[in-house]
Design a protein around this motif. Structure first.
Motif, short mmCIF file in Angstrom:
data_model
loop_
_atom_site.label_atom_id
_atom_site.label_comp_id
_atom_site.label_asym_id
_atom_site.label_seq_id
_atom_site.Cartn_x
_atom_site.Cartn_y
_atom_site.Cartn_z
N UNK A 273 0.66 -1.14 -0.04
CA UNK A 273 0.01 0.08 0.04
C UNK A 273 0.97 1.31 -0.35
N UNK A 274 2.00 1.35 0.86
CA UNK A 274 2.90 2.56 0.89
C UNK A 274 3.38 2.64 -0.67
N UNK A 275 4.02 1.61 -1.24
CA UNK A 275 4.60 1.72 -2.71
C UNK A 275 3.20 2.35 -3.61
N UNK A 276 2.30 1.78 -3.36
CA UNK A 276 1.01 2.17 -4.50
C UNK A 276 0.59 3.56 -4.11
N UNK A 277 0.56 4.31 -2.99
CA UNK A 277 0.48 5.32 -2.70
C UNK A 277 1.59 6.50 -3.08
N UNK A 278 2.64 6.01 -3.04
CA UNK A 278 3.72 6.80 -3.68
C UNK A 278 3.68 6.83 -5.13
N UNK A 279 3.53 5.78 -5.67
CA UNK A 279 3.66 5.70 -7.15
C UNK A 279 2.40 6.66 -7.59
N UNK A 280 1.35 6.53 -6.93
CA UNK A 280 0.22 7.33 -7.48
C UNK A 280 0.37 8.85 -7.56
N UNK A 281 1.34 9.26 -6.68
CA UNK A 281 1.57 10.77 -6.45
C UNK A 281 2.88 11.14 -7.01
N UNK A 282 3.47 10.14 -7.88
CA UNK A 282 4.91 10.22 -8.28
C UNK A 282 4.80 11.00 -9.81
N UNK A 283 5.91 11.41 -10.16
CA UNK A 283 5.90 12.24 -11.58
C UNK A 283 6.83 11.16 -12.46
N UNK A 284 6.23 10.58 -13.45
CA UNK A 284 6.60 9.57 -14.38
C UNK A 284 7.51 10.32 -15.29
N UNK A 285 8.53 9.62 -15.76
CA UNK A 285 9.72 10.05 -16.58
C UNK A 285 9.66 9.19 -18.04
#
Length: 285
Positions: A273-285
Motif C-alpha cells: 500500500x505504501x508503494x502504491x500510494x507513492x507511485x500514484x503521486x509520483x512524476x513519471x519519466x
C-alpha cells in the motif's frame, strides 16, 4: 563437501522443478491432506534456504513435513535436509523420522531480519527471486540494489522475457533529497548526483535499448516526498524492506524480508500500500 548438496536440492534438480513448479506440486499434495493447507507452500526465501539445508528454526512445521514426505516418497525429512553426494541417485531414500512443530511463526509474514544490506545479500538469493519474477516494484533513494547490482544487459533480458519493472526514485532536485543528504552527512548534491546516474542508466542503457513492445514494461518515476523506506516487491509475494535511518547510510540499515501468506500477516500488504500510494503521486519519466 564440494561433491555434496542437500538431498532436497538434488531431488528438485533431478525433477527440473523451478520454484513455481515446486509450489504447484506442493499445493496439489497439500489440498489432498486438508483444504486449510491451501497457500501453505514456502516463500521464495524459505525455499532457497531449504536448498542450502538452512533450517534456522529446526525442522519445518508438522504440516510441511507431511507435504514434503508425500512429494518425495521414501525420504524422511531428516534425509531430505541431510548432505547428499552428487554421485548418488537422489531417488534412493528411506527411513523413518519423528515430526516436531517448527518454532517458525505460522501466522507471520516476516521471513527474516538482517542487520545490513551486505548480510542480506550474502544469505538471500535476490538474483534468483528476480530471475523468475513477473513484476518487480521498487521505491527508494537511488535503488542501488537493482541498478548497481545487476548488469544492464541482464535487466534488458528479463524485460524482453516478460518481467515488468516499476521503479520510483527520490527526485534529485527535491527538498527531500537535500534533507536526506544532510541526514547521511553528505554535501548537497552528492546523493542527488548518484541518483541522476542511476536514473540515466535505467532510462538510456535499459529502457531506450529495449524492443518497442518491451519498452512499456519499464515504468520509471520520481517522488519528492520525505523518504522513509526502501521497498522492493517481487511479484505479489515477497518484499525486501529497509528503513532510512538518521546518520546511517542505506547499506548499513537493517533489512526485513516479508512474504505474503494466505492466512495472517499484514507486513507485505502494508508496504504494498505504501508503494502504491507513492507511485500514484509520483512524476513519471
Amino acid at each position: 563437501m564440494g561433491n555434496e548438496v542437500v538431498a532436497i536440492k538434488a531431488l528438485i534438480q533431478e525433477r527440473h522443478l523451478s520454484y513455481t513448479g515446486f509450489c504447484q506440486e506442493w499445493e496439489k499434495i497439500a489440498a489432498g491432506f486438508d483444504n486449510r493447507l491451501a497457500g501453505s507452500h514456502p516463500g521464495h526465501a524459505q525455499f532457497y534456504r531449504w536448498l542450502k539445508g538452512d533450517l534456522r528454526s529446526g525442522k519445518p512445521r508438522t504440516d510441511s513435513c507431511r507435504v514434503l514426505e508425500a512429494m518425495f516418497p521414501g525420504w524422511s525429512v531428516e534425509e531430505l535436509f541431510a548432505p547428499h553426494s552428487r554421485t548418488e541417485d537422489p531417488r534412493e531414500g528411506s527411513g523413518e523420522h519423528r515430526r516436531t512443530p517448527s518454532e517458525e511463526g505460522r501466522h507471520l509474514d516476516l521471513a527474516g531480519v538482517y542487520m545490513s544490506r551486505p548480510q542480506f545479500l550474502s544469505e538471500v538469493p535476490l538474483y534468483e527471486m528476480i530471475e523468475n519474477a513477473s513484476i518487480v516494484r521498487a521505491s527508494g533513494l537511488s535503488l542501488n540494489l537493482l541498478t548497481q547490482h545487476y548488469a544492464d544487459a541482464q535487466i534488458r533480458r528479463l524485460v524482453e522475457s516478460g518481467t515488468r519493472f516499476q521503479l520510483l526514485f527520490l527526485d534529485p532536485d527535491s527538498e527531500a533529497m537535500k534533507v536526506r543528504e544532510q541526514e547521511e552527512g553528505y554535501e548537497t548534491g552528492f546523493l542527488a548526483g548518484l541518483t541522476e546516474i542511476n536514473l540515466k542508466i535505467m532510462k538510456e542503457r535499459v529502457r531506450s535499448l529495449l524492443t518497442p513492445e518491451a519498452r512499456d514494461r519499464v515504468k520509471i518515476g520520481v517522488s519528492a516526498e520525505t523518504i522513509r523506506f526502501n521497498i522492493i516487491l517481487i511479484d505479489d509475494s515477497t518484499g525486501v524492506i529497509r528503513p532510512y535511518l538518521p546518520q546511517s547510510r542505506g547499506v548499513d540499515s537493517p533489512t526485513l524480508l516479508t512474504e505474503r501468506r494466505k492466512h495472517g500477516g499484514e507486513l507485505f500488504h502494508t508496504f504494498e500500500q505504501v508503494f502504491a500510494s507513492l507511485w500514484d503521486r509520483a512524476t513519471p519519466l
